[in-house]
Design an enzyme around this catalytic site. Structure first.
Site, PDB file in Angstrom:
ATOM      1  N   MET A  91      -4.065  -6.902  -7.160  1.00  0.00           N
ATOM      2  CA  MET A  91      -3.468  -7.871  -8.071  1.00  0.00           C
ATOM      3  C   MET A  91      -4.437  -8.982  -8.508  1.00  0.00           C
ATOM      4  SD  MET A  91      -0.712  -6.269  -8.382  1.00  0.00           S
ATOM      5  CE  MET A  91       0.597  -7.198  -9.177  1.00  0.00           C
TER       6      MET A  91
ATOM      7  N   ASP B  77      -4.530  -3.879 -18.307  1.00  0.00           N
ATOM      8  CA  ASP B  77      -3.584  -2.776 -18.502  1.00  0.00           C
ATOM      9  C   ASP B  77      -3.839  -1.996 -19.801  1.00  0.00           C
ATOM     10  OD1 ASP B  77      -2.391  -3.392 -16.063  1.00  0.00           O
ATOM     11  OD2 ASP B  77      -1.023  -4.830 -16.969  1.00  0.00           O
TER      12      ASP B  77
ATOM     13  N   LEU C 117     -10.191  -8.107 -12.804  1.00  0.00           N
ATOM     14  CA  LEU C 117     -11.608  -7.836 -12.560  1.00  0.00           C
ATOM     15  C   LEU C 117     -12.420  -8.234 -13.788  1.00  0.00           C
ATOM     16  CD1 LEU C 117     -10.916  -4.426 -10.870  1.00  0.00           C
ATOM     17  CD2 LEU C 117     -11.910  -6.432  -9.731  1.00  0.00           C
TER      18      LEU C 117
ATOM     19  N   ASN D 138      -6.330   2.803 -12.500  1.00  0.00           N
ATOM     20  CA  ASN D 138      -5.290   1.864 -12.057  1.00  0.00           C
ATOM     21  C   ASN D 138      -3.935   2.528 -12.242  1.00  0.00           C
ATOM     22  OD1 ASN D 138      -4.082  -0.727 -11.409  1.00  0.00           O
ATOM     23  ND2 ASN D 138      -3.619  -0.958 -13.591  1.00  0.00           N
TER      24      ASN D 138
ATOM     25  N   GLY E 177       0.784  -1.242   0.000  1.00  0.00           N
ATOM     26  CA  GLY E 177       0.000   0.000   0.000  1.00  0.00           C
ATOM     27  C   GLY E 177       0.807   1.278   0.000  1.00  0.00           C
TER      28      GLY E 177
ATOM     29  N   GLU F 174       5.670   6.814  -9.141  1.00  0.00           N
ATOM     30  CA  GLU F 174       4.263   6.430  -8.949  1.00  0.00           C
ATOM     31  C   GLU F 174       3.624   7.261  -7.852  1.00  0.00           C
ATOM     32  OE1 GLU F 174       3.248   2.195  -8.776  1.00  0.00           O
ATOM     33  OE2 GLU F 174       5.259   1.723  -9.499  1.00  0.00           O
TER      34      GLU F 174
ATOM     35  N   ASN G 290       1.362   3.136  -2.628  1.00  0.00           N
ATOM     36  CA  ASN G 290       0.588   4.098  -3.434  1.00  0.00           C
ATOM     37  C   ASN G 290      -0.643   4.586  -2.672  1.00  0.00           C
ATOM     38  OD1 ASN G 290       1.608   4.653  -6.281  1.00  0.00           O
ATOM     39  ND2 ASN G 290       1.944   2.435  -6.068  1.00  0.00           N
TER      40      ASN G 290
ATOM     41  N   ARG H 243     -16.153 -15.394  -8.946  1.00  0.00           N
ATOM     42  CA  ARG H 243     -15.675 -14.014  -9.099  1.00  0.00           C
ATOM     43  C   ARG H 243     -16.813 -13.015  -8.946  1.00  0.00           C
ATOM     44  NH1 ARG H 243     -10.630 -12.694 -11.275  1.00  0.00           N
ATOM     45  NH2 ARG H 243      -9.534 -14.578 -11.827  1.00  0.00           N
TER      46      ARG H 243
ATOM     47  N   HIS I 178       0.004   1.422 -13.107  1.00  0.00           N
ATOM     48  CA  HIS I 178       0.798   0.289 -13.592  1.00  0.00           C
ATOM     49  C   HIS I 178       2.255   0.741 -13.730  1.00  0.00           C
ATOM     50  CE1 HIS I 178       1.643  -3.479 -15.582  1.00  0.00           C
ATOM     51  NE2 HIS I 178       2.351  -2.798 -16.465  1.00  0.00           N
TER      52      HIS I 178
HETATM   53  C1  GAR Z   1       3.026  -0.756  -7.652  1.00  0.00           C
HETATM   54  O1  GAR Z   1       4.298  -0.716  -8.256  1.00  0.00           O
HETATM   55  C2  GAR Z   1       1.934  -0.773  -8.702  1.00  0.00           C
HETATM   56  O2  GAR Z   1       2.236   0.003  -9.840  1.00  0.00           O
HETATM   57  C3  GAR Z   1       1.898  -2.232  -9.061  1.00  0.00           C
HETATM   58  O3  GAR Z   1       2.031  -2.914  -7.837  1.00  0.00           O
HETATM   59  C4  GAR Z   1       2.796  -2.097  -6.947  1.00  0.00           C
HETATM   60  C5  GAR Z   1       2.010  -1.931  -5.680  1.00  0.00           C
HETATM   61  O4  GAR Z   1       2.779  -1.310  -4.693  1.00  0.00           O
HETATM   62  N1  GAR Z   1       0.689  -2.587  -9.725  1.00  0.00           N
HETATM   63  C6  GAR Z   1       0.620  -3.496 -10.672  1.00  0.00           C
HETATM   64  O5  GAR Z   1       1.571  -4.143 -11.056  1.00  0.00           O
HETATM   65  C7  GAR Z   1      -0.774  -3.693 -11.241  1.00  0.00           C
HETATM   66  N2  GAR Z   1      -0.697  -4.410 -12.467  1.00  0.00           N
HETATM   67  P1  GAR Z   1       2.119  -0.669  -3.430  1.00  0.00           P
HETATM   68  O6  GAR Z   1       1.239  -1.744  -2.802  1.00  0.00           O
HETATM   69  O7  GAR Z   1       3.277  -0.316  -2.550  1.00  0.00           O
HETATM   70  O8  GAR Z   1       1.339   0.524  -3.876  1.00  0.00           O
END
Ligand code: GAR
Length: 217
Positions: A92, A147, A95, A109, A14, A176, A16, A67, A111
């Site tokens: 992850m 994506d 959906l 989202n 978490g 990010e 982000n 689902r 990425h």
């Molecule tokens: C981040 O790098 C995000 O961009 C990626 O997972 C990480 C989560 O980090 N997302 C993906 O790969 C989605 N396809 P976080 O839990 O520290 O935010």
């Protein structure tokens, strides 16, 4: 302007989510987080939400035979919290098209690549293997295909000689943490419109120079 009400969906640490929590703590930020939903019990991001006083829900996909059942529970929690924009932040699970359509143009989202390059997992390892000079991150509206979807914001990050996957991931992650709050702010300010499956930004401040890597001597 009224605050945009966010729901954030996570699967892991978490960071982000934390960037969004920190942005929302600023009095002039036009959004606030009403609920954080994790599909993994004990996901690290849940503690971040609790520390910020944000309601959380754990909706574990493993507890649902289908689902559809899993996602209808998520939608009910989001709607119950009055969510207007759903932010996937390291969520992850794929959906279903039905969920994506329910939240169409209200679901974004982040990425860790410059989409449409390096969709899917292991984007940094593949960027390193290809020897690209830049990679980065993308915030985009979600469509049923993985994506894919109108791009709101991207940050380009140089790949440095000597980078390994961890070093590159850390550099992209720092970007990010700036890109996600920026994209949410633009949407909350009503400056993002989707036309022909492209996101158009009203009054976008744009860089005016090319970036070189290696830099010109
Ligand atoms: C981040 O790098 C995000 O961009 C990626 O997972 C990480 C989560 O980090 N997302 C993906 O790969 C989605 N396809 P976080 O839990 O520290 O935010």
């Amino acid at each position: 302007m009224a605050e945009l009400i966010l729901g954030v969906m996570i699967s892991g640490r978490g960071s982000n989510l934390q960037a969004l929590i920190d942005a929302c703590a600023s009095p002039d930020y036009p959004a606030r987080i009403a609920i954080v939903i994790a599909n993994i019990p004990g996901a690290g991001g849940l503690a971040r939400a609790e520390a910020a006083g944000i309601p959380t829900a754990t909706i574990a996909h493993r507890d649902f035979p289908t689902r559809e059942g899993f996602e209808s529970e998520i939608s009910a929690a989001l709607k119950g919290a009055g969510v207007e924009l759903v932010c996937l932040a390291g969520f992850m699970r794929l959906l279903t098209p039905a969920f994506v359509e329910t939240w169409r143009d209200r679901l974004i989202n982040i990425h860790p690549s410059l989409l449409p390059a390096y969709k899917g997992l292991d984007s940094h390892a593949r960027a390193l293997a290809d020897g690209v000079r830049f990679t980065g991150c993308t915030v985009h509206f979600v469509r049923p295909e993985m994506d894919v979807g109108p791009i709101v914001a991207q940050a380009a990050v140089p790949v440095l000689s000597g980078d390994d996957e961890d070093a590159l991931a850390a550099r992209v992650l720092a970007a990010e943490h700036r890109c996600y709050p920026l994209a949410v702010r633009l949407i909350a300010e009503g400056r993002v419109r989707i036309s022909d499956e492209r996101a158009l930004i009203d009054r976008a401040a744009t860089p005016d120079r090319a970036l070189f890597n290696p830099a010109e001597d």
